[in-house]
Design a protein around this motif. Structure first.
Motif, short mmCIF file in Angstrom:
data_model
loop_
_atom_site.label_atom_id
_atom_site.label_comp_id
_atom_site.label_asym_id
_atom_site.label_seq_id
_atom_site.Cartn_x
_atom_site.Cartn_y
_atom_site.Cartn_z
N ASN A 1 -5.41 -7.71 4.90
CA ASN A 1 -5.32 -8.12 6.29
C ASN A 1 -4.28 -9.24 6.44
N GLY A 2 -3.90 -9.50 7.69
CA GLY A 2 -2.93 -10.54 7.96
C GLY A 2 -2.66 -10.64 9.44
N VAL A 3 -1.73 -11.51 9.78
CA VAL A 3 -1.31 -11.69 11.16
C VAL A 3 0.21 -11.53 11.20
N VAL A 4 0.71 -10.76 12.17
CA VAL A 4 2.14 -10.53 12.34
C VAL A 4 2.57 -11.09 13.69
N ARG A 5 3.72 -11.76 13.71
CA ARG A 5 4.32 -12.22 14.97
C ARG A 5 5.70 -11.61 15.05
N THR A 6 6.00 -10.85 16.06
CA THR A 6 7.25 -10.12 16.34
C THR A 6 7.50 -9.04 15.30
N ALA A 7 7.78 -9.40 14.04
CA ALA A 7 8.03 -8.39 12.99
C ALA A 7 7.87 -9.02 11.62
N GLU A 8 7.26 -8.27 10.72
CA GLU A 8 7.07 -8.72 9.34
C GLU A 8 7.05 -7.51 8.42
N THR A 9 7.40 -7.75 7.16
CA THR A 9 7.22 -6.74 6.12
C THR A 9 5.96 -7.10 5.34
N VAL A 10 5.04 -6.18 5.28
CA VAL A 10 3.78 -6.36 4.58
C VAL A 10 3.86 -5.58 3.27
N ILE A 11 3.48 -6.20 2.17
CA ILE A 11 3.50 -5.52 0.87
C ILE A 11 2.07 -5.33 0.40
N LEU A 12 1.71 -4.08 0.15
CA LEU A 12 0.39 -3.72 -0.34
C LEU A 12 0.50 -3.36 -1.81
N PHE A 13 -0.47 -3.77 -2.61
CA PHE A 13 -0.47 -3.43 -4.02
C PHE A 13 -1.46 -2.30 -4.25
N ASN A 14 -0.93 -1.12 -4.57
CA ASN A 14 -1.72 0.07 -4.83
C ASN A 14 -1.67 0.33 -6.33
N LEU A 15 -2.73 0.02 -7.04
CA LEU A 15 -2.75 0.17 -8.49
C LEU A 15 -3.12 1.59 -8.92
N GLY A 16 -3.26 2.50 -7.95
CA GLY A 16 -3.51 3.89 -8.27
C GLY A 16 -2.29 4.52 -8.92
N LYS A 17 -2.46 5.73 -9.42
CA LYS A 17 -1.38 6.43 -10.13
C LYS A 17 -0.45 7.22 -9.20
N THR A 18 -0.80 7.27 -7.90
CA THR A 18 0.01 8.04 -6.96
C THR A 18 -0.20 7.47 -5.56
N SER A 19 0.56 7.98 -4.61
CA SER A 19 0.43 7.53 -3.21
C SER A 19 -0.94 7.89 -2.66
N ALA A 20 -1.35 7.15 -1.63
CA ALA A 20 -2.65 7.39 -1.00
C ALA A 20 -2.51 7.21 0.50
N GLY A 21 -3.28 7.96 1.28
CA GLY A 21 -3.28 7.80 2.73
C GLY A 21 -3.68 6.40 3.12
N LEU A 22 -3.05 5.87 4.18
CA LEU A 22 -3.27 4.49 4.61
C LEU A 22 -3.87 4.49 6.02
N ASP A 23 -5.00 3.80 6.17
CA ASP A 23 -5.61 3.62 7.48
C ASP A 23 -5.19 2.25 8.00
N CYS A 24 -4.63 2.20 9.21
CA CYS A 24 -4.09 0.98 9.79
C CYS A 24 -4.88 0.61 11.05
N TYR A 25 -5.29 -0.65 11.13
CA TYR A 25 -5.99 -1.16 12.30
C TYR A 25 -5.19 -2.34 12.84
N ILE A 26 -4.88 -2.32 14.13
CA ILE A 26 -4.08 -3.36 14.76
C ILE A 26 -4.88 -3.94 15.93
N TYR A 27 -4.98 -5.27 15.96
CA TYR A 27 -5.72 -5.97 17.00
C TYR A 27 -4.76 -6.91 17.72
#
Length: 194
Positions: free
Chosen positions: A77-103
């Motif tokens: 989780n985090g807070v974004v103002r105007t624009a930001e690059t968010v880096i997620l660490f996925n320790l899995g062996k392949t890509s995974a679907g991402l669920d995004c919630y924005i408030y």
């Protein structure tokens, strides 16, 4: 035919180019047979060439395991103002679907919220305006785009978390802020093999 043997059938439908197809009805008709028949999948595609069949990823992947147990979903989780690059660490062996919630913390105009991968690829834009306190949900896991729990339009793609470090650019209306919550299940190979 042996048990659990499948045959792929293909049929070409010719349509007039100036007309669009509104609906297609498929009726399975079997005559003069005994035993059990399974009708499993239907694939519709445009064009005059048949492309390859690709199984759903659930047939080839399993949840990431640690000590023989599936790891729980990851949350960032985090807070974004105007624009930001968010880096997620996925320790899995392949890509995974991402669920995004924005408030959103402030009201924002229609089309002013975007999420994309890396340098702007695989972009999605939310088409409705939002008010402070609304919840925007983009769920790759269930293929849903929601605003306060109801379907809402989007332009673009459901998101995914690439293996290892996954970069996501979040853009909002200028000088506006929003809280973010990203959720995904790390995956590994290990399902049925073809």
């Amino acid at each position: 035919m042996a048990k659990n043997s499948f045959i792929r059938f293909a049929e070409t439908l010719m349509i007039k180019k100036e007309m669009r197809v509104v609906s297609i009805t498929v009726r399975l008709m079997i005559t003069d047979c005994t035993g059990t028949i399974y009708f499993t999948d239907l694939q519709l595609q445009d064009g005059d060439q048949l492309t390859g069949y690709t199984v759903h990823t659930s047939k080839m992947l399993t949840k990431m395991q640690e000590n023989g147990q599936p790891v729980p979903p990851r949350y960032y989780n985090g807070v974004v103002r105007t624009a930001e690059t968010v880096i997620l660490f996925n320790l899995g062996k392949t890509s995974a679907g991402l669920d995004c919630y924005i408030y959103p913390i402030q009201d924002m105009a229609a089309g002013s919220i975007e999420i994309s991968q890396g340098m702007g690829a695989h972009k999605v834009r939310f088409l409705d305006s939002v008010n402070a306190g609304d919840e925007l949900t983009l769920k790759a896991s269930t293929r849903q785009c929601l605003k306060n729990g109801s379907q809402t339009p989007k332009d673009g793609f459901y998101q995914y978390s690439a293996a290892w470090d996954s970069k996501h650019t979040v853009k909002l209306e200028e000088r506006k802020s929003a809280r973010l919550l990203f959720e995904f299940q790390e995956m590994q190979e290990g399902g049925d093999r073809l």
